[in-house]
Scaffold this active site. Sequence first.
Site, PDB file in Angstrom:
ATOM      1  N   GLN A  31       2.853   2.680   7.378  1.00  0.00           N
ATOM      2  CA  GLN A  31       2.488   1.412   8.018  1.00  0.00           C
ATOM      3  C   GLN A  31       1.121   1.549   8.677  1.00  0.00           C
ATOM      4  O   GLN A  31       0.904   2.470   9.471  1.00  0.00           O
ATOM      5  CB  GLN A  31       3.539   1.020   9.070  1.00  0.00           C
ATOM      6  CG  GLN A  31       3.297  -0.363   9.660  1.00  0.00           C
ATOM      7  CD  GLN A  31       4.399  -0.809  10.620  1.00  0.00           C
ATOM      8  OE1 GLN A  31       5.235   0.002  11.043  1.00  0.00           O
ATOM      9  NE2 GLN A  31       4.392  -2.076  10.973  1.00  0.00           N
ATOM     10  N   ASP A  74      -2.989 -10.198   0.142  1.00  0.00           N
ATOM     11  CA  ASP A  74      -3.497  -8.968   0.755  1.00  0.00           C
ATOM     12  C   ASP A  74      -4.998  -8.843   0.469  1.00  0.00           C
ATOM     13  O   ASP A  74      -5.460  -9.092  -0.649  1.00  0.00           O
ATOM     14  CB  ASP A  74      -2.750  -7.755   0.174  1.00  0.00           C
ATOM     15  CG  ASP A  74      -2.915  -6.509   1.020  1.00  0.00           C
ATOM     16  OD1 ASP A  74      -1.908  -6.027   1.568  1.00  0.00           O
ATOM     17  OD2 ASP A  74      -4.059  -6.003   1.119  1.00  0.00           O
ATOM     18  N   HIS A  82       5.757  -6.787   8.347  1.00  0.00           N
ATOM     19  CA  HIS A  82       5.367  -7.546   7.154  1.00  0.00           C
ATOM     20  C   HIS A  82       6.092  -7.006   5.933  1.00  0.00           C
ATOM     21  O   HIS A  82       6.461  -5.835   5.889  1.00  0.00           O
ATOM     22  CB  HIS A  82       3.851  -7.504   6.929  1.00  0.00           C
ATOM     23  CG  HIS A  82       3.272  -6.128   6.903  1.00  0.00           C
ATOM     24  ND1 HIS A  82       3.007  -5.396   8.052  1.00  0.00           N
ATOM     25  CD2 HIS A  82       2.920  -5.322   5.872  1.00  0.00           C
ATOM     26  CE1 HIS A  82       2.513  -4.222   7.728  1.00  0.00           C
ATOM     27  NE2 HIS A  82       2.461  -4.134   6.401  1.00  0.00           N
ATOM     28  N   HIS A 107       5.698  -6.627   1.780  1.00  0.00           N
ATOM     29  CA  HIS A 107       4.747  -6.661   0.657  1.00  0.00           C
ATOM     30  C   HIS A 107       5.404  -7.227  -0.601  1.00  0.00           C
ATOM     31  O   HIS A 107       6.560  -6.903  -0.894  1.00  0.00           O
ATOM     32  CB  HIS A 107       4.314  -5.232   0.286  1.00  0.00           C
ATOM     33  CG  HIS A 107       3.427  -4.559   1.272  1.00  0.00           C
ATOM     34  ND1 HIS A 107       2.054  -4.541   1.144  1.00  0.00           N
ATOM     35  CD2 HIS A 107       3.702  -3.847   2.388  1.00  0.00           C
ATOM     36  CE1 HIS A 107       1.538  -3.835   2.142  1.00  0.00           C
ATOM     37  NE2 HIS A 107       2.511  -3.402   2.902  1.00  0.00           N
ATOM     38  N   ASN A 122       6.812  -1.153   5.150  1.00  0.00           N
ATOM     39  CA  ASN A 122       6.659   0.152   5.773  1.00  0.00           C
ATOM     40  C   ASN A 122       6.849   0.043   7.290  1.00  0.00           C
ATOM     41  O   ASN A 122       6.396  -0.927   7.899  1.00  0.00           O
ATOM     42  CB  ASN A 122       5.256   0.695   5.472  1.00  0.00           C
ATOM     43  CG  ASN A 122       4.974   0.764   3.978  1.00  0.00           C
ATOM     44  OD1 ASN A 122       5.852   1.115   3.194  1.00  0.00           O
ATOM     45  ND2 ASN A 122       3.764   0.393   3.576  1.00  0.00           N
TER      46      ASN A 122
HETATM   47  P1  AMP Z   1       0.950  -1.508   5.592  1.00  0.00           P
HETATM   48  O1  AMP Z   1       0.201  -0.283   5.129  1.00  0.00           O
HETATM   49  O2  AMP Z   1       2.335  -1.632   5.029  1.00  0.00           O
HETATM   50  O3  AMP Z   1       0.916  -1.628   7.093  1.00  0.00           O
HETATM   51  O4  AMP Z   1       0.176  -2.732   4.987  1.00  0.00           O
HETATM   52  C1  AMP Z   1      -0.868  -3.396   5.621  1.00  0.00           C
HETATM   53  C2  AMP Z   1      -1.534  -4.248   4.591  1.00  0.00           C
HETATM   54  O5  AMP Z   1      -2.316  -5.225   5.246  1.00  0.00           O
HETATM   55  C3  AMP Z   1      -2.472  -3.476   3.657  1.00  0.00           C
HETATM   56  O6  AMP Z   1      -2.040  -3.645   2.306  1.00  0.00           O
HETATM   57  C4  AMP Z   1      -3.831  -4.120   3.917  1.00  0.00           C
HETATM   58  O7  AMP Z   1      -4.622  -4.230   2.762  1.00  0.00           O
HETATM   59  C5  AMP Z   1      -3.440  -5.478   4.465  1.00  0.00           C
HETATM   60  N1  AMP Z   1      -4.433  -6.117   5.327  1.00  0.00           N
HETATM   61  C6  AMP Z   1      -5.081  -5.555   6.381  1.00  0.00           C
HETATM   62  N2  AMP Z   1      -5.911  -6.470   6.937  1.00  0.00           N
HETATM   63  C7  AMP Z   1      -5.766  -7.620   6.240  1.00  0.00           C
HETATM   64  C8  AMP Z   1      -6.351  -8.918   6.324  1.00  0.00           C
HETATM   65  N3  AMP Z   1      -7.259  -9.223   7.254  1.00  0.00           N
HETATM   66  N4  AMP Z   1      -5.961  -9.862   5.435  1.00  0.00           N
HETATM   67  C9  AMP Z   1      -5.057  -9.558   4.479  1.00  0.00           C
HETATM   68  N5  AMP Z   1      -4.453  -8.370   4.360  1.00  0.00           N
HETATM   69  C10 AMP Z   1      -4.808  -7.395   5.213  1.00  0.00           C
END
Ligand code: AMP
Length: 138
Positions: free
Chosen positions: A95, A32, A101, A103, A88
Amino acid sequence: MVKDDCIFCKIANGQIPSATIYETTEFRAFLDVSPANRGHALIIPKQHFDNVFMLDDETAGKIFSVVPAIARAIQEETGCEGMNILQNNGAVAGQTVNHFHIHFVPRTKGDNVSVTWKQGEADKDDSVKLAQAIKNRL
Ligand code: AMP
Ligand code: ZN
């Protein structure tokens, strides 16, 4: 299916670079970019699904089947004491990227990560009815 304006579709196909820790033709896991803790990783299907409600059973089975191995590898490498594995669905549930995805959040004692909620109280009558109603849909 791939979605043009989806950042995780772009990460999936390598258009956007990622710190990849696992990759097959169908899945990619990567660190992440804004980690809750060191080793915080995500696994995604390369095909676009908005969230768990859209995910098909076969993809779900395959993606969840690699979760233990990835969790162990992160644990061994980071020395974390525990791990939250969560995902999420929908903005209301936190989300922010609308591409399914999972985590992996490594945990250590005293870290400042919080994924808890205040426990509620179940209404016993409603629970019986609700359980049956949900069961009827499965
Ligand atoms: P969610 O809030 O469950 O949708 O999680 C999305 C996650 O994606 C967050 O923890 C972000 O930090 C992560 N994220 C967003 N853009 C990137 C990226 N380019 N590379 C890696 N992680 C990312
Ligand atoms: Zn996508």
